[in-house]
Design a protein around this motif. Structure first.
Motif, PDB file in Angstrom:
ATOM      1  N   VAL A 190       0.839  -1.197   0.000  1.00  0.00           N
ATOM      2  CA  VAL A 190       0.000   0.000   0.000  1.00  0.00           C
ATOM      3  C   VAL A 190       0.876   1.250   0.000  1.00  0.00           C
ATOM      4  O   VAL A 190       0.631   2.196  -0.766  1.00  0.00           O
ATOM      5  CB  VAL A 190      -0.979  -0.002   1.201  1.00  0.00           C
ATOM      6  CG1 VAL A 190      -1.707   1.315   1.315  1.00  0.00           C
ATOM      7  CG2 VAL A 190      -1.970  -1.152   1.065  1.00  0.00           C
ATOM      8  N   GLY A 191       1.917   1.261   0.828  1.00  0.00           N
ATOM      9  CA  GLY A 191       2.835   2.408   0.870  1.00  0.00           C
ATOM     10  C   GLY A 191       3.520   2.636  -0.462  1.00  0.00           C
ATOM     11  O   GLY A 191       3.703   3.781  -0.890  1.00  0.00           O
ATOM     12  N   GLY A 192       3.910   1.549  -1.135  1.00  0.00           N
ATOM     13  CA  GLY A 192       4.542   1.671  -2.444  1.00  0.00           C
ATOM     14  C   GLY A 192       3.627   2.341  -3.462  1.00  0.00           C
ATOM     15  O   GLY A 192       4.058   3.208  -4.228  1.00  0.00           O
ATOM     16  N   LYS A 193       2.369   1.948  -3.476  1.00  0.00           N
ATOM     17  CA  LYS A 193       1.409   2.568  -4.405  1.00  0.00           C
ATOM     18  C   LYS A 193       1.197   4.036  -4.062  1.00  0.00           C
ATOM     19  O   LYS A 193       1.108   4.889  -4.938  1.00  0.00           O
ATOM     20  CB  LYS A 193       0.072   1.827  -4.394  1.00  0.00           C
ATOM     21  CG  LYS A 193       0.094   0.526  -5.128  1.00  0.00           C
ATOM     22  CD  LYS A 193       0.408   0.736  -6.599  1.00  0.00           C
ATOM     23  CE  LYS A 193       0.499  -0.573  -7.337  1.00  0.00           C
ATOM     24  NZ  LYS A 193       0.996  -0.415  -8.698  1.00  0.00           N
ATOM     25  N   LEU A 194       1.112   4.353  -2.773  1.00  0.00           N
ATOM     26  CA  LEU A 194       0.913   5.742  -2.368  1.00  0.00           C
ATOM     27  C   LEU A 194       2.129   6.597  -2.717  1.00  0.00           C
ATOM     28  O   LEU A 194       1.969   7.749  -3.139  1.00  0.00           O
ATOM     29  CB  LEU A 194       0.601   5.832  -0.863  1.00  0.00           C
ATOM     30  CG  LEU A 194      -0.747   5.268  -0.430  1.00  0.00           C
ATOM     31  CD1 LEU A 194      -0.868   5.289   1.073  1.00  0.00           C
ATOM     32  CD2 LEU A 194      -1.889   6.019  -1.093  1.00  0.00           C
ATOM     33  N   ARG A 195       3.332   6.052  -2.570  1.00  0.00           N
ATOM     34  CA  ARG A 195       4.549   6.785  -2.956  1.00  0.00           C
ATOM     35  C   ARG A 195       4.576   7.046  -4.453  1.00  0.00           C
ATOM     36  O   ARG A 195       5.141   8.042  -4.901  1.00  0.00           O
ATOM     37  CB  ARG A 195       5.800   6.018  -2.521  1.00  0.00           C
ATOM     38  CG  ARG A 195       6.156   6.236  -1.068  1.00  0.00           C
ATOM     39  CD  ARG A 195       7.538   5.679  -0.748  1.00  0.00           C
ATOM     40  NE  ARG A 195       7.662   4.243  -0.944  1.00  0.00           N
ATOM     41  CZ  ARG A 195       7.239   3.320  -0.064  1.00  0.00           C
ATOM     42  NH1 ARG A 195       6.651   3.685   1.043  1.00  0.00           N
ATOM     43  NH2 ARG A 195       7.407   2.042  -0.332  1.00  0.00           N
ATOM     44  N   GLU A 196       4.003   6.141  -5.224  1.00  0.00           N
ATOM     45  CA  GLU A 196       3.925   6.327  -6.678  1.00  0.00           C
ATOM     46  C   GLU A 196       2.866   7.360  -7.046  1.00  0.00           C
ATOM     47  O   GLU A 196       2.741   7.741  -8.207  1.00  0.00           O
ATOM     48  CB  GLU A 196       3.560   5.011  -7.373  1.00  0.00           C
ATOM     49  CG  GLU A 196       4.632   3.949  -7.313  1.00  0.00           C
ATOM     50  CD  GLU A 196       4.131   2.612  -7.857  1.00  0.00           C
ATOM     51  OE1 GLU A 196       3.006   2.546  -8.417  1.00  0.00           O
ATOM     52  OE2 GLU A 196       4.876   1.625  -7.725  1.00  0.00           O
ATOM     53  N   GLY A 197       2.078   7.782  -6.072  1.00  0.00           N
ATOM     54  CA  GLY A 197       1.009   8.748  -6.326  1.00  0.00           C
ATOM     55  C   GLY A 197      -0.297   8.100  -6.739  1.00  0.00           C
ATOM     56  O   GLY A 197      -1.222   8.774  -7.164  1.00  0.00           O
ATOM     57  N   VAL A 198      -0.385   6.773  -6.586  1.00  0.00           N
ATOM     58  CA  VAL A 198      -1.597   6.040  -6.947  1.00  0.00           C
ATOM     59  C   VAL A 198      -2.475   5.919  -5.702  1.00  0.00           C
ATOM     60  O   VAL A 198      -2.093   5.270  -4.748  1.00  0.00           O
ATOM     61  CB  VAL A 198      -1.252   4.641  -7.498  1.00  0.00           C
ATOM     62  CG1 VAL A 198      -2.521   3.871  -7.822  1.00  0.00           C
ATOM     63  CG2 VAL A 198      -0.371   4.750  -8.721  1.00  0.00           C
ATOM     64  N   VAL A 199      -3.637   6.596  -5.718  1.00  0.00           N
ATOM     65  CA  VAL A 199      -4.549   6.499  -4.591  1.00  0.00           C
ATOM     66  C   VAL A 199      -5.588   5.423  -4.844  1.00  0.00           C
ATOM     67  O   VAL A 199      -5.958   4.675  -3.962  1.00  0.00           O
ATOM     68  CB  VAL A 199      -5.232   7.859  -4.327  1.00  0.00           C
ATOM     69  CG1 VAL A 199      -6.256   7.750  -3.213  1.00  0.00           C
ATOM     70  CG2 VAL A 199      -4.188   8.912  -3.985  1.00  0.00           C
ATOM     71  N   LYS A 200      -6.033   5.323  -6.088  1.00  0.00           N
ATOM     72  CA  LYS A 200      -6.992   4.284  -6.460  1.00  0.00           C
ATOM     73  C   LYS A 200      -6.482   3.586  -7.709  1.00  0.00           C
ATOM     74  O   LYS A 200      -6.195   4.227  -8.718  1.00  0.00           O
ATOM     75  CB  LYS A 200      -8.382   4.883  -6.727  1.00  0.00           C
ATOM     76  CG  LYS A 200      -9.405   3.835  -7.053  1.00  0.00           C
ATOM     77  CD  LYS A 200     -10.768   4.409  -7.284  1.00  0.00           C
ATOM     78  CE  LYS A 200     -11.738   3.283  -7.595  1.00  0.00           C
ATOM     79  NZ  LYS A 200     -13.003   3.762  -8.053  1.00  0.00           N
TER      80      LYS A 200
END
Length: 158
Positions: free
Chosen positions: A146-156
């Motif tokens: 989840v943190g990796g996706k959020l760091r990529e700027g992907v929220v959904k």
């Protein structure tokens, strides 16, 4: 060998059946998290009374709140109709919320991890699903994905 057999029986008695309604699993996971939060807040100096109320509310949610929770969950986390009272009653008599033990605590933690993974994958329907469910679940794995996706700027992600 008598102790090992007793331990495996108590572990089995502490575990919810695999076909348990999703709202029951989520309510129990939230109750478990609420109790953990209460312990943490108590260690940080919050009053014993406030922490006790949080524990009480968490236990009430875990044992009797699945039907209410089902009505407020987002559609991505809902599976089928609301849980039946008979199943809620049966599940409230299993595990940590019925007879606290180390085996029940461990089983409840594993169930809470699975519920957290389910919520983070929007009901096993998003881009994290394959990575999340390949291999063993752990809190570190869930937080990392989840943190990796959020760091990529992907929220959904779909």
């Amino acid at each position: 060998s008598r102790g090992a057999g007793a331990s495996s029986r108590s572990a089995a008695a502490a575990t919810l059946p695999s076909a348990t309604h999703r709202s029951i699993k989520l309510a129990r996971a939230l109750g478990f998290a609420g109790c953990g939060l209460a312990v943490l807040l108590l260690l940080l100096g919050l009053s014993f009374r406030a922490c006790g109320l949080l524990v009480l509310g968490s236990i009430l949610l875990a044992r009797g709140g699945p039907k209410v929770l089902h009505g407020v969950l987002p559609a991505t986390l809902v599976e089928g109709g609301p849980p039946e009272m008979a199943e809620m009653t049966r599940c409230s008599q299993i595990g940590l919320w019925a007879s606290p033990s180390w085996d029940a605590l461990s089983a409840e933690y594993e169930s809470a991890l699975e519920s957290l993974a389910y919520a983070c994958t929007y009901g096993k329907k998003n881009c994290l699903t394959q990575d999340m469910y390949s291999g063993e679940l752990s809190l570190g794995k869930i937080a990392g994905l989840v943190g990796g996706k959020l760091r990529e700027g992907v929220v959904k992600c779909d």
